[in-house]
Design a protein around this motif. Structure first.
Motif, short mmCIF file in Angstrom:
data_model
loop_
_atom_site.label_atom_id
_atom_site.label_comp_id
_atom_site.label_asym_id
_atom_site.label_seq_id
_atom_site.Cartn_x
_atom_site.Cartn_y
_atom_site.Cartn_z
N LYS A 22 18.24 16.73 -6.84
CA LYS A 22 18.24 16.06 -5.53
C LYS A 22 16.84 15.82 -5.03
O LYS A 22 16.55 14.76 -4.46
N VAL A 23 16.01 16.73 -5.20
CA VAL A 23 14.62 16.53 -4.76
C VAL A 23 14.01 15.39 -5.52
O VAL A 23 13.27 14.57 -4.97
N ASP A 24 14.29 15.31 -6.76
CA ASP A 24 13.74 14.19 -7.56
C ASP A 24 14.27 12.86 -7.05
O ASP A 24 13.49 11.89 -6.95
N GLU A 25 15.46 12.80 -6.78
CA GLU A 25 16.05 11.53 -6.28
C GLU A 25 15.45 11.16 -4.93
O GLU A 25 15.19 9.98 -4.66
N GLN A 26 15.20 12.15 -4.09
CA GLN A 26 14.63 11.84 -2.78
C GLN A 26 13.19 11.34 -2.94
O GLN A 26 12.77 10.47 -2.17
N ASN A 27 12.50 11.83 -3.84
CA ASN A 27 11.14 11.34 -4.05
C ASN A 27 11.18 9.88 -4.47
O ASN A 27 10.34 9.08 -4.03
N LYS A 28 12.09 9.57 -5.33
CA LYS A 28 12.22 8.16 -5.72
C LYS A 28 12.56 7.28 -4.53
O LYS A 28 11.98 6.20 -4.35
N LYS A 57 9.51 6.67 -2.27
CA LYS A 57 8.59 5.65 -2.79
C LYS A 57 9.11 4.25 -2.53
O LYS A 57 8.34 3.35 -2.13
N CYS A 58 10.38 4.07 -2.72
CA CYS A 58 10.96 2.72 -2.44
C CYS A 58 10.80 2.38 -0.98
O CYS A 58 10.48 1.23 -0.63
N LEU A 59 11.05 3.30 -0.13
CA LEU A 59 10.95 3.02 1.31
C LEU A 59 9.53 2.72 1.71
O LEU A 59 9.28 1.86 2.57
N VAL A 60 8.62 3.37 1.15
CA VAL A 60 7.21 3.08 1.48
C VAL A 60 6.87 1.66 1.07
O VAL A 60 6.18 0.94 1.81
N GLU A 61 7.30 1.27 -0.09
CA GLU A 61 7.06 -0.12 -0.51
C GLU A 61 7.70 -1.11 0.45
O GLU A 61 7.10 -2.11 0.83
N LYS A 62 8.89 -0.83 0.84
CA LYS A 62 9.59 -1.75 1.77
C LYS A 62 8.89 -1.78 3.12
O LYS A 62 8.76 -2.84 3.74
N LEU A 63 8.40 -0.67 3.55
CA LEU A 63 7.70 -0.64 4.83
C LEU A 63 6.44 -1.45 4.77
O LEU A 63 6.10 -2.17 5.74
N THR A 64 5.78 -1.36 3.67
CA THR A 64 4.56 -2.17 3.51
C THR A 64 4.88 -3.65 3.56
O THR A 64 4.20 -4.43 4.22
N ASN A 65 5.91 -4.03 2.92
CA ASN A 65 6.34 -5.46 2.96
C ASN A 65 6.75 -5.87 4.36
O ASN A 65 6.40 -6.98 4.79
N LEU A 66 7.38 -5.01 5.02
CA LEU A 66 7.81 -5.35 6.39
C LEU A 66 6.63 -5.47 7.32
O LEU A 66 6.62 -6.33 8.23
N GLU A 67 5.63 -4.67 7.18
CA GLU A 67 4.43 -4.79 8.02
C GLU A 67 3.77 -6.14 7.80
O GLU A 67 3.31 -6.78 8.75
N GLY A 68 3.77 -6.59 6.59
CA GLY A 68 3.16 -7.90 6.33
C GLY A 68 4.00 -9.04 7.00
O GLY A 68 3.41 -9.94 7.60
N ILE A 69 5.24 -8.88 6.80
CA ILE A 69 6.13 -9.92 7.45
C ILE A 69 5.99 -9.85 8.95
O ILE A 69 5.92 -10.87 9.64
N TYR A 70 5.88 -8.70 9.52
CA TYR A 70 5.77 -8.55 10.97
C TYR A 70 4.48 -9.14 11.47
O TYR A 70 4.48 -9.82 12.51
N ASN A 71 3.44 -8.92 10.78
CA ASN A 71 2.17 -9.49 11.22
C ASN A 71 2.23 -11.01 11.23
O ASN A 71 1.75 -11.66 12.16
N SER A 72 2.80 -11.56 10.20
CA SER A 72 2.93 -13.04 10.16
C SER A 72 3.85 -13.56 11.30
O SER A 72 3.50 -14.54 11.94
#
Length: 1850
Positions: free
Chosen positions: A935-941, A944-959
């Protein structure tokens, strides 16, 4: 054929019924011999099984065919039995309202309890002389049969009337007596027939009483013998009475009365002459109040008392005797009120001065004390002594009642004796007809001695009746040579023997009455011992020892023995009778003159209960057998003797039977109770007659009748020339059983039922023939109809098909043209529509696309904004939801984990305690650690996905933020612009609001204005509509008023015209009525004159040698004769002694009515003379100038001056009277008519003026006649006065001896004195009234003198003109003046139309007045001129006579009047000269001995009249007054002698009627009056009379012509009367139309056999004979028309009267015969050109009666048609014809009762005469229109055959 063969299916039978006695039923199947049950269908719709009697096996009675129901004679019925008789009587009584029916020789009369109009004198005349079977049944037919048999057979007759109380016996007997009195008349002047009829009210008052069954029940029997002389005229009568019910005097049952006379006396008690009787109300007397019903509804006892007294006076019972009768009757009433008081058980007393007894003694004239003593005591006689014994109260009451009954019985007998004495005639009686009115068989709950005697009498009468019926049947069979066997009929001789034989009931009763101690009980025991079980007719009641039963012919009757002995002995105390005999009242002892033998001496009884009569005992002189010899005859013995005497009388006469039937016990009109009727039919012997008839051969036909009726059952080969043989051959084929019929000499006799069988065969044959005829006719009609329809259909098809083809071609052409038009039109429409739609579509698309684009833009913008808002909101909501969810989840997790932790902790604690737990725990922990690691391994994965999505969303939000910033800036700019626009919008909104406010205000103002405008408009429209409505209403009202005015004017005009027409018609009717009365008066005068001449001739023959002596003439004799129209002229030419030898008393009864009438007229003329006295002043100067000449010639000029003055007075008074009448007439016209109607030119006015002119002329003639009579009266007085001094006592004695009755002379003298006194009083009163009127008229005359002077100037100018121009000029002058006045008044009354209308009416009246005055003046001038001519000629002749005695020198000085010089012989002047002594020879050759036949054939018509007139002309030319008067008087007397001698010869009467009229026309034509000279030639005008005005003789000749005309009518009526009924009704003009129905016994036993000789051709030949004779005699055409009209009226009236009285003539076929006969008479009228004579109209009632027989009579429409069609028939005649209508064949139907009631309801408002029959003796008033002759008098040649060679032509 067998009787059972008639019981086939649908055959109708009679079965017994407890309620209806007999009930009708119909067989449902054929009867076969051996059947025990009949299947029947009742009339009410039920089915019934009728079981036959197993012993007798009698079948029910068969019912007669419908065509036989309602027959006049019961013996005509095919089936003769009780139900058939009962049904026939009920149908006639209920449906046809016929109360009389024949039953063989018996007339059955059913009491209708209603007054019927069938007993008038017209009905009597209709039955007089008729055969009994020819007319409908009637009591008059029986009376006529008895009268004719008495005259034909020279044998006395009897009419036996019997029946129950209330059945109508007395009324039937009364009507029979009335018939004899009317038909026969009396042989003397004593009016015996009136006395015979007057005996009825007397006998009814003293012998009739009200009972529960009858209001006028005869309580005695009577037999009246009406005596006749050799000429069969009534000469007297005699009455015998039987068994008066004396007990009614003292006792009446409930709802009954005593004898009528007692109540009549009480009702008349207030009359002055009855005060002495001291009577009161009927309730005050014991003898009249017991019944409790003192008043009879509809009867006035006071009026009946007056009738009774009048009848007594007529029968010669003096006033003193009448008052004596009333005293005795009143004494009986007071005697009944005498009361007794008991002293002890065996004695009683009367109170002192008892008022009823005092009154009784005063009225009877007896001593009070003596009567009081003997009412309470009695005298008993023994062998050795006599003693007086008191009696008890009951015995005293019985003795009082016995005395009252005895007095009444004696009074009754005394009255009967006096009536017989009054009806007795000194002339020897040649024959008589007896009328027996006797009680019928009676049975009540309690039957006593009276019922026993009555039933005994009926037993005797029934025996006589049975023997007579059997005798007639036997005579009929022997007459026809029919083999007959003895018919078994009921013989009641055993019953009679039981009553009257030795040791019979009456014998034992008389024997018991002689026994000293005889009682009712001992008598009953003797009856039981003598007759019980020995006589089958005598029985004893089971529960009574005081009664017995006798089996009478009618029924069993139980008699109570109580009272039989007392009533049979009829005892009364002798001492009371002696007291009455000693009365001071003379009449009372007369009642008891023969009472010595009437007292019953019997010894005293020990008990003293029965009051007995005693006489003084004389033991020393009496013998043992003397007392028995002096026994009076008992009532039973007397009744038996009188009954034997009656039977001897009846057996010596030919009896005629009338059986009266009482239809119900409640006196309901036309209500029929079958039970009561059958009971009486059995009792009166009607059913016995039927049974005797049915036992032999009841149905009888003559051979000719049988052949006519059953010709349809014969084949052509069966018809032989011998009718008798033909009938025999046919009957042998039709009826195989020869015992069912017998052939007599003239008739065929049939058993009962055989005629019904023949009728059935005939009906079947006719039905089959009808079906065949109907089949053929219907087939022919249908074929004809089919061919006609086929031809029509083909024609219609041809035309229809051609029409259809033409229509189809036209349709095709139109269709093609329409298609082309449609093509181009559709193209044009489609193109135009396309272009329009395209343009519209483009516009719509542009607008729609713009609209859609804008909508899309707004939608996108809204969506974008919504998305942003949604995004923000949804984010906030998601976050909020997430936080809440996370907080909740965490909290839940905490809670759950805590719980789980607690559980784990608990487990761990437990596991910790165990080793194994730890092991498992270690195993689980390893697995969990591995899971947690994964379970810990799955949560780490995931991190990481959520961080990537957040980064994408910040870019979209700025635009996106950058984009939003740019949009925000742009929006801020837009916001600023929007704020600016918003300010502008606000300002615009404010402005819009202000504008809206202004708009609202404007709108409100506009709305107010519009509302006001609408309101104004509405008000205006409402006002306009109201005005229009008012205008319309006004127009309508105007139109309605105009229409109403026009209608009112029209209605008024029509009403006035109708009123004028009605008044004109009424005046014409009044004139005709007056003319008819005058002609009837002349007829009566001529009859009385003939009677006077006959009496004069008889007296001349009786007195052979006249003796000289004083001749006395009554003071009124000359005046009486002068009042006659013609008698004065006749009397003047006879010798004065011959005229005065007849006493005036003998003349008075002949001419009293005419004398009074003319005397009154003369009185009126004398009064008018006083009224016009002032107008004679103007003539005084002329009288003074001629006075000297009159003094020289007083004897010559006296009568002439008197005539002149009277004539002038008469003319002036007549003008005055006519003026008054015209004023009244104008007044009536102005009140009732419009101006247009009363205008002088109106038709009604002209008609009225013509009528007034004719009336005035007639009145002138009357006045002149009366004036002549008055002048002659003066001359007669002068002539008679010196001769009255002669003495002729012998002639006076002879004249007085001529008067058989001295009372007549005294009565005539007293009548003349009273008449003269009355006339004198009237003359004085009228004289005073006329003097008052004369004063008023003088003032009027003064006021009119000025107007008269002015009119005289105008009249003087007009007198120079001819009469026509004179009237025209006067009218023109007056019209001019009235026109000017009219214009003036029109302007004056322009605003007042009513006044103007009244003015116009007055104007018209004045114009009418002027015209009337002018016409009167012209007439007056003409008459005065004529008189002046007469006077001038007389003066000239007198002057010529004076000049013969003076010198020639004097002649030269005086003017010479030219003398008439006769012309030469060759210039004939139309006059004949004869010598005075040749007058009788002239009259003898020209009138008395002239043969009309030769004169009519060989000479010119009216030659004797021309010769007589030419002789009168010569006498006028010679101015010989005496010669003219003598010739005219002799002519008139000779014509009367000829007519008296040969008055039955039609040719003689017609000849002298023609010559009298021609003589009358000659007197008018040559009178010189302008009205009669219009048609004369100049030569004829020269022949006018010059000296005498014969107007009065014209009236005398007119009266003579009227008398001759009436005699002519009587002659032709006597000739035609025997032909009319036979020719018009009985003869079959159209052969085979009417069938002959079965006839009864009456038709076969008619007194006179039917000759059958007269037919319609006989009548037509007689009419042709009458017409040819009248034409040959030269009778005036108008007079011929009147004679023909009278003849046709006689034919129609007699025919219709017989039709109404003959049921057998009222059928459809007879109606057809009558119509054919009438058409033949009309054809005769056309051939003779007499259709306009009014003769056809006189046949209208007969025509309508014939039509009524033929029309349908079912529905309401038929009733309406009948009511509108029969306007010449009265309601009674219409209903009578409908009631009498009788089908001849089964194919016809009867008239229902409901239909007749419908007719009566529809005709109830019609006002016509209730008389049933037409007056066949009516004579229309005759007129003699002026008919001038074109024959010149100078051309007439006198043939030598007349024997007038002593006459020379002038």
């Amino acid at each position: 054929m067998a009787a059972s063969e008639l019981y086939t299916k649908f055959a109708r039978v009679w079965i017994p019924d407890p309620e209806e006695v007999w009930k009708s039923a119909e067989l449902l199947k054929d009867y076969k011999p051996g059947d025990k049950v009949l299947l029947l269908h009742l009339e009410e719709g039920k089915d019934l099984e009728y079981r036959l009697d197993p012993k007798t096996k009698e079948l029910p009675h068969l019912r007669n065919p419908d065509i036989l129901v309602g027959e006049n004679d019961l013996t005509a019925l095919s089936y003769l039995h009780e139900p058939a008789v009962l049904h026939n009587l009920r149908v006639r009584f209920i449906d046809s309202k016929l109360i009389y029916t024949y039953c063989g020789i018996v007339l059955v009369a059913i009491n209708p309890y209603e007054q019927l109009p069938i007993y008038g004198e017209d009905i009597i005349n209709a039955y007089s002389g008729q055969n009994m079977g020819d007319m409908d049944p009637h009591i008059f037919a029986v009376a006529e049969e008895a009268y004719k048999q008495m005259a034909r057979d020279e044998r006395n007759q009897s009419i036996i009337v019997s029946g129950e109380s209330g059945a109508g016996k007395t009324v039937s007997a009364k009507y029979a007596m009335r018939y004899f009195a009317t038909v026969s008349g009396s042989a003397s002047e004593a009016n015996v027939e009136e006395k015979v009829l007057a005996s009825n009210p007397i006998m009814e008052s003293i012998g009739n009483a009200k009972t529960t069954r009858n209001d006028n029940s005869s309580r005695f029997g009577k037999y009246i013998e009406i005596g006749f002389d050799k000429r069969y005229r009534i000469i007297g009568a005699n009455m015998r009475t039987y068994l008066l019910e004396k007990s009614r005097v003292v006792f009446q049952a409930e709802e009954e009365r005593n004898y009528h006379i007692f109540y009549q006396l009480c009702a008349s008690a207030k009359l002055p002459e009855f005060k002495m009787l001291r009577l009161g109300n009927a309730d005050d007397f014991n003898y009249t109040q017991q019944g409790g019903s003192p008043v009879i509804e509809g009867v006035d006892d006071a009026k009946e008392m007056a009738h009774t007294r009048q009848a007594c006076t007529l029968l010669g019972i003096s006033e003193s005797h009448q008052m004596g009768i009333f005293r005795i009757l009143a004494g009986i009433l007071h005697l009944g009120n005498v009361g007794f008081t008991s002293r002890d058980a065996d004695s009683c007393t009367i109170p002192p001065k008892h008022e009823p007894l005092c009154i009784f003694c005063d009225l009877m004239g007896v001593d009070y004390e003596e009567m009081c003593h003997w009412l309470c005591h009695r005298k008993l006689a023994t062998a050795t002594e006599t003693y007086i014994k008191p009696i008890s109260k009951l015995q005293a009451t019985n003795a009082r009642d016995a005395l009252a009954k005895h007095i009444y019985a004696k009074l009754f007998n005394w009255i009967v004796d006096n009536v017989n004495q009054a009806l007795h005639s000194a002339v020897k009686q040649h024959s008589f007809i007896g009328v027996l009115d006797i009680y019928g068989f009676e049975t009540f709950e309690i039957n006593s001695f009276e019922q026993f005697c009555i039933n005994y009498a009926n037993e005797k009468l029934q025996q006589q009746f049975n023997m007579h019926v059997f005798k007639l049947e036997q005579e009929e069979y022997m007459k026809e040579q029919i083999p007959w066997t003895l018919i078994d009929f009921y013989d009641n001789q055993p019953c009679i023997n039981l009553i009257e034989s030795k040791l019979g009931v009456l014998d034992l009763l008389d024997e018991e009455c002689k026994m000293p101690k005889g009682t009712d009980d001992t008598w009953a025991q003797k009856l039981y011992n003598t007759h019980l079980n020995k006589c089958t007719l005598f029985e004893k009641p089971r529960l009574s020892n005081k009664a017995f039963i006798i089996q009478h012919f009618a029924d069993k009757v139980e008699y109570q023995c109580e009272g039989f002995l007392e009533k049979n002995k009829d005892t009364v105390f002798e001492e009371q009778i002696k007291v009455l005999k000693s009365s001071k009242f003379k009449m009372l002892p007369e009642l008891f003159q023969d009472d010595e033998k009437a007292i019953s001496p019997t010894s005293a009884t020990s008990s003293g209960r029965t009051p007995l009569t005693r006489i003084p005992a004389k033991p020393t002189k009496g013998r043992p057998g003397q007392m028995a010899k002096e026994h009076k005859k008992t009532v039973g013995h007397q009744f038996r003797n009188s009954l034997h005497l009656l039977m001897e009388t009846l057996n010596a006469t030919t009896p005629h039977y009338v059986r009266c039937i009482k239809p119900n016990d409640f006196k309901f009109p036309f209500t029929f109770d079958e039970k009561r009727a059958v009971q009486q039919l059995r009792a009166c012997g009607v059913l016995e007659t039927i049974r005797i008839s049915a036992a032999g051969f009841p149905s009888r036909w003559t051979y000719q009748e049988f052949f006519s009726r059953y010709r349809v059952l014969m084949k052509q080969k069966d018809v032989l020339s011998d009718r008798k043989q033909t009938c025999k051959n046919v009957l042998e084929k039709l009826i195989l059983d020869k015992d069912k019929y017998q052939f007599g000499k003239t008739k065929i006799f049939f058993r009962a039922g055989q005629v019904a069988y023949l009728e059935k065969l005939r009906a079947d044959k006719l039905r089959a023939a009808c079906i065949r005829i109907q089949k053929t006719i219907r087939g022919w009609l249908l074929r004809k109809k089919y061919l006609r329809m086929r031809k029509a259909a083909i024609t219609v098809q041809r035309y229809v098909r051609g029409y259809q083809a033409r229509c189809y071609a036209k349709f095709l052409r139109r269709t093609k043209a329409a298609t082309i038009i449609q093509k181009y039109w559709r193209m044009f429409v489609v193109c135009r529509r396309y272009k329009i739609r395209r343009a519209a579509t483009i516009v719509l698309q542009s607008y729609l696309r713009g609209f859609l684009a804008r909508n899309r833009y707004r939608k996108i913008l809204r969506e974008h904004k919504a998305v942003i808002i949604q995004k923000r909101v949804r984010g906030w909501l998601a976050r909020t939801h997430y936080k809440r969810s996370m907080h909740a989840i965490i909290y839940l997790q905490c809670c759950f984990r805590r719980m789980m932790a607690k559980r784990e902790l608990k487990k761990l604690k437990i596991e910790a305690r165990s080793v194994e737990r730890y092991k498992k725990l270690h195993i689980g922990m390893e697995n969990k650690i591995m899971q947690l690691q994964r379970k810990v391994d799955e949560q780490n994965k995931d991190y990481k996905c959520l961080v990537e999505k957040l980064t994408n969303l910040e870019g979209i939000y700025n635009s996106e933020t950058e984009k939003l910033r740019s949009d925000l800036e742009r929006l801020q700019l837009s916001e600023e612009e929007a704020k600016v626009a918003t300010g502008r919008v606000l300002s615009l909104q404010e402005e819009i609001a202000k504008l809206r406010k202004d708009l609202e205000q404007t709108r409100s103002e506009k709305k107010c204005i519009e509302e006001r405008a609408d309101q104004y408009k509405q008000e205006t429209e409402q006002l306009v509509s109201n005005l229009k409505e008012e205008n319309t209403l006004l127009k309508q009202e105007k139109e309605a008023l105009n229409h109403r005015i026009v209608e009112q004017a029209k209605e008024m005009t029509e009403t006035m015209e109708k009123k004028l027409v009605e008044e004109t018609k009424q005046l014409e009717l009044d004139l005709n009525d007056e003319r008819l009365r005058y002609q009837n008066l002349l007829n009566e005068f001529s009859r009385l004159e003939e009677r006077y001449d006959d009496l004069k001739e008889e007296m001349t023959l009786m007195v052979h040698v006249p003796k000289p002596g004083h001749r006395r003439t009554d003071s009124t004799h000359s005046s009486n004769e002068s009042e006659y129209t013609f008698s004065s002229e006749i009397a003047e030419m006879e010798d004065i002694p011959s005229r005065t030898e007849e006493p005036s008393e003998k003349k008075v009864p002949l001419d009293m009515s005419l004398f009074l009438k003319l005397q009154k007229r003369v009185t009126e003329l004398e009064q008018e003379k006083q009224v016009m006295q002032d107008e004679l002043d103007r003539k005084e100067e002329q009288v003074l100038r001629s006075k000297a000449k009159e003094e020289e010639r007083p004897q010559i000029r006296g009568a002439e001056l008197e005539y002149e003055s009277l004539k002038r007075q008469e003319l002036e008074s007549e003008n005055k009277k006519l003026k008054n009448e015209l004023n009244e007439l104008r007044k009536a016209l102005s009140e009732k008519s419009a101006p247009e109607v009363t205008a002088p030119g109106a038709p009604a006015y002209r008609v009225l003026m013509e009528q007034l002119t004719s009336v005035s002329e007639e009145l002138d003639v009357r006045k002149e006649e009366v004036l002549i009579l008055r002048s002659q009266l003066v001359s007669q007085k002068e002539a008679i006065q010196p001769k009255n001094t002669m003495t002729d006592s012998t002639i006076l004695l002879e004249d007085v001896q001529k008067m058989k009755d001295k009372g007549e002379i005294a009565q005539a003298y007293i009548g003349l004195k009273e008449t003269n006194r009355l006339l004198e009083s009237q003359l004085q009163s009228q004289k005073r009234s006329h003097e008052n009127e004369a004063e008023a008229l003088r003032g009027e005359i003064q006021s009119l003198k000025e107007e008269n002077n002015r009119q005289q100037q105008l009249l003087a100018q007009n007198l120079q003109l001819p009469p026509e121009a004179r009237i025209e000029a006067s009218l023109q002058h007056e019209i001019t003046r009235l026109t000017n006045e009219n214009l003036y008044f029109e302007e004056l009354y322009a605003d007042e139309p009513k006044k103007y209308q009244s003015y116009r009416i007055s104007l018209y009246k004045r114009m009418i007045d002027l015209m009337e005055q002018l016409e009167k003046q012209d007439k007056t001038v003409r008459k005065l001129k004529k008189q002046l001519k007469v006077f001038a000629k007389k003066i000239g002749e007198l002057e010529v006579g004076q000049m013969e005695n003076i010198s020639p020198g004097q002649i030269i000085d005086e003017p010479i009047r030219p003398v008439n010089i006769p012309r030469k012989e060759k210039d004939f002047q139309g006059m004949l000269e004869y010598k005075k002594e040749d007058e009788q020879k002239l009259v003898k050759n020209l009138i008395l001995e002239l043969k009309p036949r030769g004169v009519a054939v060989n000479l010119i018509p009216g030659l004797p009249a021309y010769i007589l007139f030419m002789c009168v002309r010569h006498a006028d030319y010679l101015n010989d007054d005496q010669k003219v008067r003598s010739l005219l008087t002799s002519t008139i007397n000779s014509i009367k002698k000829v007519l008296k001698k040969r008055g039955d010869d039609f040719e003689t009467v017609s000849f002298w009627l023609s010559n009298t009229c021609r003589f009358l026309h000659c007197l008018k034509q040559y009178s010189g009056e302008e009205g009669f000279m219009k048609h004369n030639t100049s030569r004829q005008n020269e022949h006018c009379l010059t000296n005498f005005d014969l107007a009065e003789y014209r009236q005398v000749l007119s009266d003579l012509a009227i008398q001759i005309y009436q005699q002519l009518v009587r002659v032709l009526e006597n000739i035609l009367q025997p032909m009319i009924v036979s020719g018009m009704l009985e003869h079959e003009t159209i052969q085979g139309v009417s069938g002959v129905k079965p006839t009864g016994l009456r038709k076969r036993t008619s007194s006179i056999a039917d000759e059958g000789t007269y037919t319609l051709d006989s009548i037509l030949r007689q009419l042709n004979s009458f017409h040819s004779v009248m034409c040959q005699h030269g009778m005036d055409p108008e007079l011929i028309k009147q004679v023909v009209k009278q003849m046709f009226y006689i034919v129609g009236a007699i025919t219709l009267n017989n039709l109404l009285l003959r049921k057998d003539m009222c059928s459809w076929s007879k109606g057809m015969q009558i119509r054919y006969n009438v058409s033949q008479l009309e054809e005769w009228l056309r051939d003779k050109n007499l259709m306009n004579s009014g003769a056809k109209e006189t046949l209208e009632p007969l025509i309508q009666a014939a039509q009524l027989l033929q029309v349908k009579k079912k529905t309401d429409d038929d009733a309406e048609a009948i009511c509108s069609m029969c306007n010449a028939l009265t309601t009674a005649q219409i209903v009578k014809v409908l009631n009498l209508y009788t089908p001849v064949n089964e194919f016809e139907e009867r008239v229902s009762v409901s239909f007749i009631r419908t007719i009566q309801m529809r005709l109830r408002d019609r006002k016509d005469s209730p008389q049933l029959l037409m007056d066949a003796k009516h004579i229309f008033p005759v007129t003699f229109p002026f008919n001038p002759s074109s024959l010149a008098l100078e051309t007439i040649q006198i043939p030598a055959s007349l024997g007038l060679g002593f006459i020379s032509r002038v």
